[in-house]
Design a protein around this motif. Sequence first.
Motif, PDB file in Angstrom:
ATOM      1  N   MET A   1       0.840  -1.202   0.000  1.00 15.48           N
ATOM      2  CA  MET A   1       0.000   0.000   0.000  1.00 15.48           C
ATOM      3  C   MET A   1       0.874   1.252   0.000  1.00 15.48           C
ATOM      4  N   SER A   2       0.493   2.203  -0.848  1.00 18.25           N
ATOM      5  CA  SER A   2       1.291   3.437  -0.825  1.00 18.25           C
ATOM      6  C   SER A   2       0.438   4.561  -0.221  1.00 18.25           C
ATOM      7  N   PHE A   3       1.035   5.312   0.671  1.00 14.86           N
ATOM      8  CA  PHE A   3       0.327   6.411   1.344  1.00 14.86           C
ATOM      9  C   PHE A   3       1.359   7.485   1.643  1.00 14.86           C
ATOM     10  N   VAL A   4       1.125   8.703   1.157  1.00 16.87           N
ATOM     11  CA  VAL A   4       2.141   9.754   1.313  1.00 16.87           C
ATOM     12  C   VAL A   4       1.641  10.863   2.237  1.00 16.87           C
ATOM     13  N   VAL A   5       2.411  11.107   3.294  1.00 17.47           N
ATOM     14  CA  VAL A   5       2.143  12.254   4.155  1.00 17.47           C
ATOM     15  C   VAL A   5       3.251  13.272   3.876  1.00 17.47           C
ATOM     16  N   ALA A   6       2.862  14.465   3.434  1.00 15.12           N
ATOM     17  CA  ALA A   6       3.843  15.515   3.136  1.00 15.12           C
ATOM     18  C   ALA A   6       3.881  16.488   4.313  1.00 15.12           C
ATOM     19  N   VAL A   7       5.074  16.717   4.861  1.00 11.34           N
ATOM     20  CA  VAL A   7       5.199  17.661   5.978  1.00 11.34           C
ATOM     21  C   VAL A   7       6.196  18.755   5.583  1.00 11.34           C
ATOM     22  N   ASP A   8       5.688  19.963   5.391  1.00 13.13           N
ATOM     23  CA  ASP A   8       6.558  21.091   5.040  1.00 13.13           C
ATOM     24  C   ASP A   8       6.590  22.094   6.178  1.00 13.13           C
ATOM     25  N   GLY A   9       7.621  22.928   6.157  1.00 10.73           N
ATOM     26  CA  GLY A   9       7.727  23.969   7.177  1.00 10.73           C
ATOM     27  C   GLY A   9       9.157  24.454   7.282  1.00 10.73           C
ATOM     28  N   PRO A  10       9.359  25.569   7.991  1.00 12.50           N
ATOM     29  CA  PRO A  10      10.706  26.148   8.071  1.00 12.50           C
ATOM     30  C   PRO A  10      11.656  25.352   8.967  1.00 12.50           C
ATOM     31  N   ALA A  11      12.940  25.704   8.890  1.00 14.51           N
ATOM     32  CA  ALA A  11      13.977  25.047   9.704  1.00 14.51           C
ATOM     33  C   ALA A  11      13.625  25.182  11.183  1.00 14.51           C
ATOM     34  N   GLY A  12      13.713  24.078  11.905  1.00 13.19           N
ATOM     35  CA  GLY A  12      13.510  24.118  13.351  1.00 13.19           C
ATOM     36  C   GLY A  12      12.054  24.089  13.787  1.00 13.19           C
ATOM     37  N   SER A  13      11.129  23.827  12.866  1.00 13.89           N
ATOM     38  CA  SER A  13       9.719  23.810  13.254  1.00 13.89           C
ATOM     39  C   SER A  13       9.353  22.497  13.947  1.00 13.89           C
ATOM     40  N   GLY A  14      10.302  21.570  13.970  1.00 13.78           N
ATOM     41  CA  GLY A  14      10.060  20.300  14.652  1.00 13.78           C
ATOM     42  C   GLY A  14       9.737  19.161  13.699  1.00 13.78           C
ATOM     43  N   LEU A  26       3.706   4.406  13.505  1.00 17.39           N
ATOM     44  CA  LEU A  26       2.756   3.889  12.513  1.00 17.39           C
ATOM     45  C   LEU A  26       3.400   2.972  11.467  1.00 17.39           C
ATOM     46  N   ASP A  27       4.702   2.691  11.675  1.00 18.32           N
ATOM     47  CA  ASP A  27       5.442   1.843  10.742  1.00 18.32           C
ATOM     48  C   ASP A  27       5.461   2.423   9.317  1.00 18.32           C
ATOM     49  N   PHE A  28       5.765   3.698   9.230  1.00 17.90           N
ATOM     50  CA  PHE A  28       5.944   4.380   7.956  1.00 17.90           C
ATOM     51  C   PHE A  28       7.446   4.546   7.727  1.00 17.90           C
ATOM     52  N   THR A  29       7.848   4.755   6.471  1.00 22.23           N
ATOM     53  CA  THR A  29       9.230   5.136   6.184  1.00 22.23           C
ATOM     54  C   THR A  29       9.299   6.651   6.299  1.00 22.23           C
ATOM     55  N   ASN A  30      10.359   7.148   6.933  1.00 22.16           N
ATOM     56  CA  ASN A  30      10.514   8.596   7.090  1.00 22.16           C
ATOM     57  C   ASN A  30      11.580   9.073   6.098  1.00 22.16           C
ATOM     58  N   SER A 118      10.695   7.126  -2.278  1.00 20.29           N
ATOM     59  CA  SER A 118       9.389   6.985  -1.616  1.00 20.29           C
ATOM     60  C   SER A 118       8.460   6.004  -2.324  1.00 20.29           C
ATOM     61  N   GLN A 119       8.848   5.583  -3.520  1.00 17.49           N
ATOM     62  CA  GLN A 119       7.954   4.823  -4.392  1.00 17.49           C
ATOM     63  C   GLN A 119       7.316   3.583  -3.749  1.00 17.49           C
ATOM     64  N   GLY A 120       5.993   3.510  -3.840  1.00 24.79           N
ATOM     65  CA  GLY A 120       5.270   2.308  -3.408  1.00 24.79           C
ATOM     66  C   GLY A 120       5.267   2.076  -1.911  1.00 24.79           C
ATOM     67  N   LYS A 121       5.650   3.093  -1.130  1.00 25.90           N
ATOM     68  CA  LYS A 121       5.742   2.874   0.319  1.00 25.90           C
ATOM     69  C   LYS A 121       4.725   3.719   1.068  1.00 25.90           C
ATOM     70  N   LYS A 122       4.575   3.385   2.340  1.00 25.54           N
ATOM     71  CA  LYS A 122       3.857   4.286   3.245  1.00 25.54           C
ATOM     72  C   LYS A 122       4.935   5.218   3.774  1.00 25.54           C
TER      73      LYS A 122
END
Length: 222
Positions: A1-14, A26-30, A118-122
């Motif tokens: 299953m492929s599922f993409v979470v996109a997290v954007d933001g400035p340096a140091g936002s955590g 959640l056993d996702f690849t980071n 990221s291909q084909g991964k969570k």
Amino acid sequence: MSFVVAVDGPAGSGKGTVTKKIAQKLDFTNLDTGATYRCLALEVLKMGITLEDEQKITELSNCIDIKIEATQEGDKVYLNGEDVTKKIREPEVTKIVSQVSAIIPVRTKMVELQRKLSQGKKVIVEGRDIGTVVFPNADLKIYLDASPEERAKRRQKQNEESNIKSTYEEVLKQIIERDNNDKNKKVGALKKADDAIVIDSSNMTIEEVVQKIENLINERIK
Ligand code: DC
């Protein structure tokens, strides 16, 4: 299953801390896309290429080998076979990486690599242009923000923990400079995607941010 979470933001936002924790839970690849630009910046320093020589830097981006491996202790980053996980965080690299990442053909190359990794991964992918350029069709988009002062405080603490010498004032100045560079890039600028959910982490604990994103992922997966 492929599922993409996109997290954007400035340096140091955590972003880094939060995405690592969510990936583990959640056993996702980071995927930390900043690491790809940092590898190139490190190689630019090693080769003694000046920042004005965009052609040489572009050539270099076509012939370096970047591998990112998820391990129990977090991601390990390899540049031409060498473990550079720590080296890419050093202040010399941090100082030039924004300029290196502003070179347009460099971004084309790195975006291609980031999609491949990221291909084909969570995956939970963090960066600046993930929801706008790298994965415009991501399943969930988050824009994580925090005030420059709070971000500088966090970076300084990280530096102390990693024995990297710096002062709060230096770090704050660098963060403001980097924000300006990142927001004013011609391509791949730091920008909130129209459909991103904004989370301001200035007054939130890491656990609170993790929980909020985790709830959003679970809602979308359903
Ligand atoms: O997240 P970081 O501090 O490791 O990022 C390093 C630099 O790379 C930062 O100046 C912005 C740039 N970057 C980018 O232009 N696009 C990304 N997707 C990730 C990072």
